[in-house]
Motif scaffolding. Sequence first.
Motif, mmCIF file in Angstrom:
data_model
loop_
_atom_site.group_PDB
_atom_site.id
_atom_site.type_symbol
_atom_site.label_atom_id
_atom_site.label_comp_id
_atom_site.label_asym_id
_atom_site.label_seq_id
_atom_site.Cartn_x
_atom_site.Cartn_y
_atom_site.Cartn_z
ATOM 1 N N TYR A 156 11.079 8.578 39.874
ATOM 2 C CA TYR A 156 11.922 7.940 40.884
ATOM 3 C C TYR A 156 11.883 6.434 40.632
ATOM 4 O O TYR A 156 10.936 5.755 41.023
ATOM 5 N N GLY A 157 12.926 5.942 39.946
ATOM 6 C CA GLY A 157 12.877 4.559 39.508
ATOM 7 C C GLY A 157 11.831 4.417 38.415
ATOM 8 O O GLY A 157 11.921 5.035 37.360
ATOM 9 N N ARG A 158 10.813 3.648 38.708
ATOM 10 C CA ARG A 158 9.710 3.476 37.760
ATOM 11 C C ARG A 158 8.475 4.272 38.166
ATOM 12 O O ARG A 158 7.433 4.170 37.513
ATOM 13 N N PHE A 159 8.539 5.059 39.230
ATOM 14 C CA PHE A 159 7.368 5.732 39.789
ATOM 15 C C PHE A 159 7.409 7.235 39.483
ATOM 16 O O PHE A 159 8.435 7.895 39.684
ATOM 17 N N THR A 160 6.269 7.763 39.017
ATOM 18 C CA THR A 160 6.151 9.176 38.699
ATOM 19 C C THR A 160 4.895 9.742 39.351
ATOM 20 O O THR A 160 3.779 9.525 38.867
ATOM 21 N N PRO A 161 5.010 10.459 40.469
ATOM 22 C CA PRO A 161 3.830 11.106 41.060
ATOM 23 C C PRO A 161 3.408 12.308 40.217
ATOM 24 O O PRO A 161 4.235 12.918 39.525
ATOM 25 N N TYR A 162 2.131 12.660 40.299
ATOM 26 C CA TYR A 162 1.632 13.774 39.496
ATOM 27 C C TYR A 162 0.456 14.446 40.187
ATOM 28 O O TYR A 162 -0.181 13.885 41.081
ATOM 29 N N VAL A 163 0.163 15.658 39.749
ATOM 30 C CA VAL A 163 -1.050 16.380 40.123
ATOM 31 C C VAL A 163 -1.654 16.914 38.827
ATOM 32 O O VAL A 163 -0.956 17.079 37.815
ATOM 33 N N GLY A 164 -2.964 17.182 38.847
ATOM 34 C CA GLY A 164 -3.604 17.661 37.630
ATOM 35 C C GLY A 164 -4.931 18.340 37.907
ATOM 36 O O GLY A 164 -5.440 18.337 39.034
ATOM 37 N N ALA A 165 -5.485 18.929 36.864
ATOM 38 C CA ALA A 165 -6.789 19.580 36.942
ATOM 39 C C ALA A 165 -7.434 19.522 35.567
ATOM 40 O O ALA A 165 -6.751 19.383 34.547
ATOM 41 N N GLY A 166 -8.769 19.615 35.552
ATOM 42 C CA GLY A 166 -9.475 19.554 34.286
ATOM 43 C C GLY A 166 -10.815 20.260 34.362
ATOM 44 O O GLY A 166 -11.325 20.574 35.441
ATOM 45 N N PHE A 167 -11.379 20.523 33.201
ATOM 46 C CA PHE A 167 -12.706 21.128 33.139
ATOM 47 C C PHE A 167 -13.402 20.624 31.880
ATOM 48 O O PHE A 167 -12.762 20.091 30.959
ATOM 49 N N GLY A 168 -14.705 20.797 31.840
ATOM 50 C CA GLY A 168 -15.463 20.353 30.680
ATOM 51 C C GLY A 168 -16.939 20.371 30.962
ATOM 52 O O GLY A 168 -17.445 21.217 31.709
ATOM 53 N N GLY A 169 -17.643 19.426 30.383
ATOM 54 C CA GLY A 169 -19.083 19.355 30.543
ATOM 55 C C GLY A 169 -19.531 17.937 30.839
ATOM 56 O O GLY A 169 -18.874 16.972 30.453
ATOM 57 N N ALA A 170 -20.656 17.823 31.530
ATOM 58 C CA ALA A 170 -21.238 16.518 31.854
ATOM 59 C C ALA A 170 -22.690 16.524 31.411
ATOM 60 O O ALA A 170 -23.455 17.430 31.772
ATOM 61 N N VAL A 208 -10.029 18.024 40.057
ATOM 62 C CA VAL A 208 -8.616 18.039 40.429
ATOM 63 C C VAL A 208 -8.198 16.605 40.712
ATOM 64 O O VAL A 208 -8.994 15.793 41.204
ATOM 65 N N MET A 209 -6.954 16.280 40.364
ATOM 66 C CA MET A 209 -6.471 14.910 40.460
ATOM 67 C C MET A 209 -5.085 14.853 41.110
ATOM 68 O O MET A 209 -4.341 15.835 41.088
ATOM 69 N N ALA A 210 -4.764 13.695 41.644
ATOM 70 C CA ALA A 210 -3.421 13.397 42.134
ATOM 71 C C ALA A 210 -3.236 11.891 42.093
ATOM 72 O O ALA A 210 -4.194 11.136 42.243
ATOM 73 N N GLY A 211 -2.004 11.462 41.859
ATOM 74 C CA GLY A 211 -1.770 10.023 41.799
ATOM 75 C C GLY A 211 -0.328 9.716 41.473
ATOM 76 O O GLY A 211 0.565 10.563 41.575
ATOM 77 N N VAL A 212 -0.108 8.486 41.053
ATOM 78 C CA VAL A 212 1.229 8.034 40.674
ATOM 79 C C VAL A 212 1.097 7.077 39.497
ATOM 80 O O VAL A 212 0.166 6.266 39.447
ATOM 81 N N SER A 213 2.004 7.209 38.539
ATOM 82 C CA SER A 213 2.061 6.266 37.429
ATOM 83 C C SER A 213 3.299 5.397 37.584
ATOM 84 O O SER A 213 4.313 5.830 38.146
ATOM 85 N N VAL A 214 3.200 4.164 37.098
ATOM 86 C CA VAL A 214 4.278 3.182 37.232
ATOM 87 C C VAL A 214 4.619 2.671 35.838
ATOM 88 O O VAL A 214 3.743 2.154 35.130
#
Length: 284
Positions: A156-170, A208-214
């Motif tokens: 939307y214009g320059r803004f892109t909302p998103y959701v995500g998920a990930g897995f791995g090791g720590a 799990v993640m959520a945010g917006v990129s510009v």
Amino acid sequence: MKFAAQNILLGTAALVASAIPALAADVYEPPIIEAPVFEAPEHVPGEVSGWYLRGDIGYAWNDFRGADYYTFPGGVVAGSNSLAGDLKGSFTYGAGVGYQINSYLRSDVTIDWFETDFEGSTRGSCGVATDCISTDVATASALALMVNAYVDLGTYGRFTPYVGAGFGGAHVDWGNLTNTACDAANPSSCDPSVSHWGNAEWRFAYAVMAGVSVDVSCRVAADLGYRFRRIEGGSPFGYAAGTGPVYDKGIDSHEIRAGVRYKFGNCAEPTQVVFQPEPLPVYK
């Protein structure tokens, strides 16, 4: 005869003169066409597909989910006890490499690190009293390697909302735990401090993640987001002075992160619309 001809000519002239206004009213007058105002198209960074690099910094509110340990007075198992504690908030630092699959799906591999302080307590008998409260302090750090996938929810214009998920090791690295037990009724009466050696081990982690990129430009995007991550339980501390080992239930983190993504590939140029007015009608 002469007068009759004159009358005919005069009548004809009058008839023609009376018809001229009507004929003039029937002549087509072209409408006035106002030239449309041309506005240059807004420059929007073109879509870039392919590889990208990312870097992130954030702040995490960490939650120690509790732990259990055993005591062995006289070499006999006395039962399970609980260790409660708090992990302080910490800054997080991360980097990664990813791939933009299409306009709605991307994936990356990230590595990030944080370090924090732990302060906990237990209650039970000790050398100076039957009712003692201990103070337990240590440090902890974690290096996490995660595989993530994101769904971009439209631009939307320059803004892109998103959701995500990930897995791995720590790889969680606990420093030595210093335990000091004191009489609950007389805190100045304490046992000598005991040190439990800290463990370092790999543990399963997911997020799990959520945010917006510009879009800053066609190659650079700023990113602001939230991440919840859980690092599963393990054994943070070893056996010492008839107590241990300790088994914790894991670490939860609520993070606010800001980052930058640098995109490789060719920048798609925005479409430029050039106005060409229609030719004016020609009247003959």
